[in-house]
Design a protein around this motif. Structure first.
Motif, PDB file in Angstrom:
ATOM      1  N   SER A 185      73.713  62.709  37.603  1.00 41.10           N
ATOM      2  CA  SER A 185      74.140  63.699  38.584  1.00 41.10           C
ATOM      3  C   SER A 185      73.343  63.592  39.878  1.00 41.10           C
ATOM      4  O   SER A 185      72.193  63.150  39.891  1.00 41.10           O
ATOM      5  CB  SER A 185      74.006  65.114  38.003  1.00 41.10           C
ATOM      6  OG  SER A 185      72.684  65.379  37.600  1.00 41.10           O
TER       7      SER A 185
ATOM      8  N   ALA B 182      72.633  66.467  42.788  1.00 36.48           N
ATOM      9  CA  ALA B 182      72.855  67.911  42.706  1.00 36.48           C
ATOM     10  C   ALA B 182      72.057  68.678  43.752  1.00 36.48           C
ATOM     11  O   ALA B 182      71.132  68.150  44.379  1.00 36.48           O
ATOM     12  CB  ALA B 182      72.446  68.393  41.313  1.00 36.48           C
TER      13      ALA B 182
ATOM     14  N   ASP C 279      69.677  71.987  43.568  1.00 34.82           N
ATOM     15  CA  ASP C 279      68.977  72.811  42.576  1.00 34.82           C
ATOM     16  C   ASP C 279      68.312  74.017  43.246  1.00 34.82           C
ATOM     17  O   ASP C 279      67.714  73.876  44.323  1.00 34.82           O
ATOM     18  CB  ASP C 279      67.836  72.016  41.917  1.00 34.82           C
ATOM     19  CG  ASP C 279      68.334  70.884  41.029  1.00 34.82           C
ATOM     20  OD1 ASP C 279      69.512  70.873  40.655  1.00 34.82           O
ATOM     21  OD2 ASP C 279      67.500  70.003  40.702  1.00 34.82           O
TER      22      ASP C 279
ATOM     23  N   GLY D 109      69.192  66.517  40.629  1.00 34.02           N
ATOM     24  CA  GLY D 109      70.187  65.781  39.849  1.00 34.02           C
ATOM     25  C   GLY D 109      69.522  64.677  39.043  1.00 34.02           C
ATOM     26  O   GLY D 109      68.575  64.037  39.510  1.00 34.02           O
TER      27      GLY D 109
ATOM     28  N   ARG E 260      62.282  76.682  29.921  1.00 36.72           N
ATOM     29  CA  ARG E 260      63.008  77.185  31.086  1.00 36.72           C
ATOM     30  C   ARG E 260      64.341  77.746  30.652  1.00 36.72           C
ATOM     31  O   ARG E 260      64.810  77.474  29.550  1.00 36.72           O
ATOM     32  CB  ARG E 260      63.220  76.055  32.093  1.00 36.72           C
ATOM     33  CG  ARG E 260      64.270  75.058  31.688  1.00 36.72           C
ATOM     34  CD  ARG E 260      64.496  73.997  32.754  1.00 36.72           C
ATOM     35  NE  ARG E 260      65.477  73.034  32.309  1.00 36.72           N
ATOM     36  CZ  ARG E 260      65.529  71.780  32.707  1.00 36.72           C
ATOM     37  NH1 ARG E 260      64.646  71.314  33.564  1.00 36.72           N
ATOM     38  NH2 ARG E 260      66.463  70.965  32.276  1.00 36.72           N
TER      39      ARG E 260
ATOM     40  N   ASN F 222      71.402  62.201  32.394  1.00 30.17           N
ATOM     41  CA  ASN F 222      72.191  63.355  31.974  1.00 30.17           C
ATOM     42  C   ASN F 222      73.501  63.476  32.728  1.00 30.17           C
ATOM     43  O   ASN F 222      73.529  63.565  33.949  1.00 30.17           O
ATOM     44  CB  ASN F 222      71.381  64.636  32.167  1.00 30.17           C
ATOM     45  CG  ASN F 222      70.571  64.929  30.934  1.00 30.17           C
ATOM     46  OD1 ASN F 222      71.075  64.772  29.816  1.00 30.17           O
ATOM     47  ND2 ASN F 222      69.331  65.325  31.126  1.00 30.17           N
TER      48      ASN F 222
ATOM     49  N   TYR G 184      75.572  68.890  26.781  1.00 30.49           N
ATOM     50  CA  TYR G 184      76.514  67.875  26.290  1.00 30.49           C
ATOM     51  C   TYR G 184      76.508  67.804  24.767  1.00 30.49           C
ATOM     52  O   TYR G 184      77.531  67.475  24.162  1.00 30.49           O
ATOM     53  CB  TYR G 184      76.206  66.520  26.946  1.00 30.49           C
ATOM     54  CG  TYR G 184      76.373  66.613  28.440  1.00 30.49           C
ATOM     55  CD1 TYR G 184      77.638  66.788  28.998  1.00 30.49           C
ATOM     56  CD2 TYR G 184      75.274  66.619  29.297  1.00 30.49           C
ATOM     57  CE1 TYR G 184      77.810  66.938  30.365  1.00 30.49           C
ATOM     58  CE2 TYR G 184      75.428  66.765  30.664  1.00 30.49           C
ATOM     59  CZ  TYR G 184      76.694  66.929  31.197  1.00 30.49           C
ATOM     60  OH  TYR G 184      76.862  67.092  32.544  1.00 30.49           O
TER      61      TYR G 184
ATOM     62  N   GLY H   4      63.204  67.617  36.535  1.00 30.30           N
ATOM     63  CA  GLY H   4      63.357  66.175  36.743  1.00 30.30           C
ATOM     64  C   GLY H   4      62.296  65.349  36.044  1.00 30.30           C
ATOM     65  O   GLY H   4      62.308  64.119  36.154  1.00 30.30           O
TER      66      GLY H   4
ATOM     67  N   GLY I 294      61.976  64.761  32.890  1.00 28.05           N
ATOM     68  CA  GLY I 294      62.647  63.905  31.897  1.00 28.05           C
ATOM     69  C   GLY I 294      63.397  62.767  32.564  1.00 28.05           C
ATOM     70  O   GLY I 294      63.372  61.623  32.092  1.00 28.05           O
ATOM     71  N   ASP I 295      64.052  63.063  33.664  1.00 25.32           N
ATOM     72  CA  ASP I 295      64.848  62.037  34.352  1.00 25.32           C
ATOM     73  C   ASP I 295      63.943  60.993  35.006  1.00 25.32           C
ATOM     74  O   ASP I 295      64.242  59.802  34.976  1.00 25.32           O
ATOM     75  CB  ASP I 295      65.712  62.689  35.442  1.00 25.32           C
ATOM     76  CG  ASP I 295      66.509  63.854  34.898  1.00 25.32           C
ATOM     77  OD1 ASP I 295      67.146  63.690  33.856  1.00 25.32           O
ATOM     78  OD2 ASP I 295      66.475  64.941  35.505  1.00 25.32           O
TER      79      ASP I 295
END
Ligand code: AMP
Length: 302
Positions: A8, A10, A12, A27, A93, A125, A152, A234, A236-237
């Motif tokens: 994504s 995005a 935020d 994103g 969160r 994601n 998801y 972010g 994790g990303d």
């Protein structure tokens, strides 16, 4: 080596104990791409944004060497909007609002011709249906790694299960692994996920680091210790984007390479959480990551 990332892009709105920001750049694909570009790899981004996406955001990504030819703009729709609030411990969160906008189910990614021969793919994601559609267009992949999240797992379980049969590695956090497998124990959860398809599984445990289960063995990776966490969005990303990019840049494959990539990913994510949105990732260089990676090594080798 080039690396395709789908995820994504995005806006935020984030609230943490350290402050708040409204409609900032975010994103999963954006965090992962910027983190990956810090390794020096050629990143090819696939995603979709709406007419409200400022051209300056695309220019910013391009200034990091990220190829944005796969970033589709749909003038009549709106960019994904996510808003979240972190609790005092900064690990947990709650999502306050999510408007999928252009990321709704009708998005069918088109992979530019120039990306299709890339060997490395990171599926950040996003919907597993989109991930499957992207993989159908890739011509000679050698490593496919995916991330997923509660949204998801809850809403697209069938497509996610199909996706798992087509990927080499899955990265997710401990609550997501529990949701996917019904197992609270991360080791058992990882083994169950391996039976669903991916050879290796990385389960992230926030400030407690990560556990990686591979056919060759199980590895633990502590998190880099930080006193001043500002915004975990972010993490994790950026962890996953940096991990896959580091593997793409490695000359050798094998366990040592994977372990070093894990450390690289941990350190990149540690920078990300020191500022809101992408502030810190946009400030640092590859040298900063290398230096912190070396300090990290001193902390954990005995
Ligand atoms: P992380 O903190 O690593 O879980 O990632 C947070 C990022 O994921 C934010 O920048 C959000 O814009 C993005 N995000 C939130 N919900 C979704 C979703 N359903 N699909 C894709 N990306 C999302």
């Amino acid at each position: 080596m080039s690396l395709v990332i789908i995820g994504s892009a995005a806006f935020d709105s984030i609230e943490t104990p350290k402050g708040r920001r409204e409609k900032v750049l975010g994103g999963s694909g954006v965090y992962a791409s910027v983190a990956a570009s810090l390794t020096g790899e050629e990143v090819q981004l696939v995603g979709v944004v709406g007419g409200d996406w400022p051209e300056s955001n695309t220019r910013l990504l391009e200034s990091r060497g990220i190829d944005t030819r796969g970033l589709e703009i749909r003038p009549d729709a709106e960019t994904l909007y996510w808003s979240g609030r972190y609790f005092e411990n900064m690990n947990d969160r709650e999502t306050l609002e999510i408007k999928l906008g252009v990321m709704g189910t009708e998005y069918d990614p088109i992979v530019p011709e120039e990306y299709r021969k890339s060997k490395f793919v990171f599926l950040a994601n996003g919907s597993p249906q989109c991930h499957l559609a992207l993989l159908r267009q890739m011509e000679r992949t050698s490593l496919i790694i995916a991330d997923t999240m509660d949204f998801y797992i809850n809403n697209c379980r069938q497509a996610l299960l199909e996706l798992l049969t087509k990927i080499d590695g899955l990265i997710l956090n401990d609550s997501e692994s529990r949701l996917l497998t019904g197992e609270a124990n991360p080791l058992t959860a990882a083994r169950k996920i391996q039976q669903m398809g991916p050879q290796f599984v990385i389960i992230k445990k926030g400030e407690h680091g990560a556990i990686m289960v591979t056919p060759e063995g199980t590895f633990l990776q502590p998190a880099y210790p930080l006193e001043n966490v500002v915004d975990p969005t972010g993490a994790g990303d950026s962890f996953a984007g940096a991990f896959v990019a580091r593997l793409a840049s490695a000359e050798k494959t094998g366990l040592e390479t994977i372990k070093e990539a894990l450390a690289w990913a941990t350190v990149t994510a540690s920078f990300n959480v020191e500022g809101f949105s992408l502030e810190r990732l946009l400030e640092i260089t590859r040298d900063d990551i290398e230096q912190r990676r070396d300090r990290f090594r001193e902390m954990i080798v005995f």
